[in-house]
Design a protein around this motif. Sequence first.
Motif, mmCIF file in Angstrom:
data_model
loop_
_atom_site.group_PDB
_atom_site.id
_atom_site.type_symbol
_atom_site.label_atom_id
_atom_site.label_comp_id
_atom_site.label_asym_id
_atom_site.label_seq_id
_atom_site.Cartn_x
_atom_site.Cartn_y
_atom_site.Cartn_z
ATOM 1 N N LEU C 85 0.838 -1.197 0.000
ATOM 2 C CA LEU C 85 0.000 0.000 0.000
ATOM 3 C C LEU C 85 0.873 1.247 0.000
ATOM 4 N N ALA C 86 0.456 2.242 -0.770
ATOM 5 C CA ALA C 86 1.174 3.519 -0.736
ATOM 6 C C ALA C 86 0.964 4.177 0.620
ATOM 7 N N ASN C 87 -0.168 3.903 1.225
ATOM 8 C CA ASN C 87 -0.593 4.555 2.448
ATOM 9 C C ASN C 87 -1.101 3.508 3.436
ATOM 10 N N LEU C 88 -0.367 3.244 4.506
ATOM 11 C CA LEU C 88 -0.788 2.201 5.441
ATOM 12 C C LEU C 88 -2.165 2.486 6.035
ATOM 13 N N ALA C 91 -5.189 0.559 4.869
ATOM 14 C CA ALA C 91 -5.270 -0.892 5.085
ATOM 15 C C ALA C 91 -6.692 -1.354 5.372
ATOM 16 N N GLU C 92 -7.370 -0.670 6.261
ATOM 17 C CA GLU C 92 -8.682 -1.164 6.709
ATOM 18 C C GLU C 92 -9.728 -1.123 5.591
ATOM 19 N N GLN C 109 2.269 -5.611 5.906
ATOM 20 C CA GLN C 109 2.500 -4.417 5.099
ATOM 21 C C GLN C 109 3.632 -3.568 5.687
ATOM 22 N N GLU C 110 3.567 -3.393 7.015
ATOM 23 C CA GLU C 110 4.590 -2.572 7.683
ATOM 24 C C GLU C 110 5.979 -3.163 7.510
#
Lengths: 160, 269, 268
Positions: C85-88, C91-92, C109-110
Amino acid sequence: MSVSNSLWARAALLAAVAGMAALATTAQAHHSFAAQYDSAKPVNLTGVVTSVEWTNPHVYIYIDTTDAKTKKVTNWGFEMGPPHMLQKAGWKRNSLKIGEVVVVEGWLARDGTHHGNARRVTRKATGEVLGAASSNAQTLAGNANAKPPVAVAAPASGAK
Amino acid sequence: MRRAALAALAVTMAVGLAVRGQEAAPPEVPKPAPHWADGRISFSGSPQDVGNWEGPANATIFFEVVNGKVSKPRASLPTNPEFKDVPFQPWARDLYLKRQAGLQADDPHTRCKPSGGPRMFHTPYGIEILDLPETKEVIVLAVGAPHSWRIIYTDGREHPKDMKPSWYGHSTGKWEGESLVIDSVGYNDRAWLTREGVPKSTKLHLVERISRPNHDQLKYEAVVDDPGAYTATWGGGWYLRWSEGNEPFDYLCQENNRDPARMTGPKGG
Amino acid sequence: MTSASSVNKRFLATAGFATLLIASSLLLYGCGKSGSAAATPAPRYADGSIRLDREPGEKGFWDMPSATSLVEEGVTVATDARGKLANLADAEKVAPFQPWSLALFKYRQEHDLADDPMKVCIGPGSPRQMMTPGGVRILQDKNYNRVYLIFGGGNRNWRVIYMDGRTPPSPDEVTGTFLGNSVGKWEGDSLTAESIGFNTRFWFSNSGLPHTEALKLTERYTRVSHDVLEYEVTIDDSRTYTRTWKAKWTLKWMPGDMEEQFCEDGRE
């Protein structure tokens, strides 16, 4: 032990050795067997099931054996065929219960660990014999025509 | 009691002998091989005749000497050469013997690597042969080991020049009567030609012939033309057995593969 | 003699031709949606049923998935081709997570997808295989009434969909694999398949979306034109997600044959 029982025991042992010898010479060339297991070192252990890994490419079962004299408990692992082939030989995923007593016949691993390749598993409580679809016995229990195992009756009471 | 014991012994030995006999011996009264509606030979079955081909556990491409005697597994072709007559180059013979002495511990097959060529035809759990005349190809699906597929082009194409060596090489095929004749080049030297560890080089030109003499047997013959590993062309083969009722089933090598770590060979851990 | 108008005409003609060239190149070789009104219809057998593979004499295979990560239909989040993801914070939105599975997804992801089992040659599994470059062919075996999918990417595996109406194996007994055990049928021109029997040793999306052995997939394959295969998958895993959810993407028909590839992880 009575005379007739000792004859029975001796004949059963002979039969088992003959059977295993016959099997050991038929399927020598399977890919992984000889490098991992020594077909000249049969093993026959009675123990309590501690876990079953129902996975590809091989199912593994683990049993705790107790030394009669020292009472030392050792955990042994045994490799068998893949789940699909065991199912053809009559197993279900939960056929073996944790805590039940089984007799495992097979061959010892070469790497010195408490590990072997199982040829046959007998459930003590019922006498039911489950083929192991072992890579060394592929032509017996591991082919598509394998029939479900016939339960073997326990010897007459008084015999071991 | 004695009678029962003898009976038990007899049963066990009979089982042992029956096991030996379960390889692809010619059946007593062979059922004829099936054909498609257009008359072509079928290497497959039908919904009333489900099955596929089981790789025989014992078949070898040449006959080894075991305990002083030449061992001739029943599924192998009687015309196979003996080990002493296989025209190995010295390095290839040494490698083969080393692999045998090591009890095939380094086998890439058990590391889930594919096997082009003969080995696909004696790997257990079955192979499915898809003959696709409309699109001019034959595709072989293998259930065991890497659970992968091999493609044989029957559209008359040539082998590409300068092929990058690969596991399955490049296979072209044509029908000669009721036999499929396959010509392959472009193999890497990593996979073993057969389960026993027969070596090959990247110069291998493999010719295979597949036929179905009767319903229950698939005859597999391989001619090894490999000037990188052998001093002459040689070959051998075996019979695969029809495995009645067998379907392509769920199997995978990579899930919980403990074999490589345990394959210590004769020395042990 | 050149005049302003003829120069303009020539310029326009050249520009127009160039645009046409670029547009058709994008259509032919790009991975985006192709929505040409003049698309060749999907080929059929003599009995009228759809062909999902080659026509006689043709070569080709399906590849170039239009999506590079598994995200619930209707949700737009930015990911790279690896599934990161470009932006964590997004995620949700990706799927209807339960708290545990959202936490695990964010962890993966992290950590930059470091634990992706494909790195050690575990296969992509379903439905990730349908988004893995390398290609797929869908072979209809009318003899046995089966459909085989043969894959060029991942571990060059194959799977079978049994189309004969059989009862699927009991979930308690099915052998868990990466590609599942599938039964299917035709619904008009769409091939549908239901799959159970997944183990948990693989990531079923490149982004690290979790799943359990309760996973059941329903797939729908529709060849909307000769060159476009629509693939829709419904994810049903009540231990991982709060409801079923689906995703859809397309594959393009590519010329030629799939190249041979096998995963190599250097562990001989």
